[in-house]
Design a protein around this motif. Structure first.
Motif, short mmCIF file in Angstrom:
data_model
loop_
_atom_site.label_atom_id
_atom_site.label_comp_id
_atom_site.label_asym_id
_atom_site.label_seq_id
_atom_site.Cartn_x
_atom_site.Cartn_y
_atom_site.Cartn_z
N PRO A 122 67.26 69.57 -0.46
CA PRO A 122 65.84 69.76 -0.78
C PRO A 122 65.52 71.10 -1.44
CG PRO A 122 66.20 70.18 1.53
CD PRO A 122 67.52 69.70 0.97
N GLY A 123 66.51 71.94 -1.62
CA GLY A 123 66.29 73.25 -2.22
C GLY A 123 66.24 73.20 -3.73
N ALA A 124 66.41 74.36 -4.33
CA ALA A 124 66.42 74.48 -5.79
C ALA A 124 67.36 75.60 -6.18
CB ALA A 124 65.02 74.76 -6.32
N ALA A 125 68.02 75.44 -7.32
CA ALA A 125 68.92 76.47 -7.83
C ALA A 125 68.81 76.54 -9.35
CB ALA A 125 70.36 76.17 -7.42
N THR A 126 68.95 77.75 -9.87
CA THR A 126 68.92 77.99 -11.31
C THR A 126 70.09 78.88 -11.66
OG1 THR A 126 66.51 77.86 -11.33
CG2 THR A 126 67.55 78.87 -13.24
N LEU A 127 70.85 78.50 -12.67
CA LEU A 127 72.00 79.26 -13.15
C LEU A 127 71.75 79.67 -14.59
CD1 LEU A 127 75.02 80.17 -12.90
CD2 LEU A 127 75.59 77.92 -13.82
N ILE A 128 71.94 80.95 -14.88
CA ILE A 128 71.77 81.48 -16.24
C ILE A 128 73.03 82.26 -16.60
CG2 ILE A 128 70.39 82.95 -17.76
CD1 ILE A 128 68.08 82.54 -15.72
#
Length: 104
Positions: free
Chosen positions: A54-60
């Motif tokens: 249910p979380g969120a992740a962002t990779l840059i």
């Protein structure tokens, strides 16, 4: 060749946070920064995608494109990156809520 990588994660399991801190520093809760190889970055991202729930992740990370970086997201609460003529923009859609009555 190692490159600067930034990863933001919300509501990830403790074992994933442990894996991230082996390779990156956590200057603030949920924000990870490090200089890692593409192989390590891809392995970490695979681990996060498999357990984000249910979380969120962002990779840059850096990329050879107009913006100079690539952006990836995962999780139920994520924002969706959309390609717009070679530029990555973020889609901000409100969550669907079928319990809210219509206003007249």
């Amino acid at each position: 060749m190692p490159s600067m990588t930034i990863l933001s994660a919300t509501a990830v399991p403790d074992h994933v946070r442990g894996a991230l801190t082996r390779w990156m520093i956590e200057p603030t809760p949920g924000l990870y920064v490090g200089t890692i190889s593409a192989r390590v970055r891809n392995e970490l991202w695979s681990t996060i995608r498999a357990s984000i729930g249910p979380g969120a992740a962002t990779l840059i990370h850096p990329a050879n494109n107009e913006q100079g970086f690539e952006l990836h997201t995962a999780g139920d609460r994520r924002r969706i990156p959309v390609d717009f003529d070679g530029l990555t923009l973020m889609d901000f859609r409100a969550p669907e809520n079928h319990d809210v009555p219509e206003s007249h």
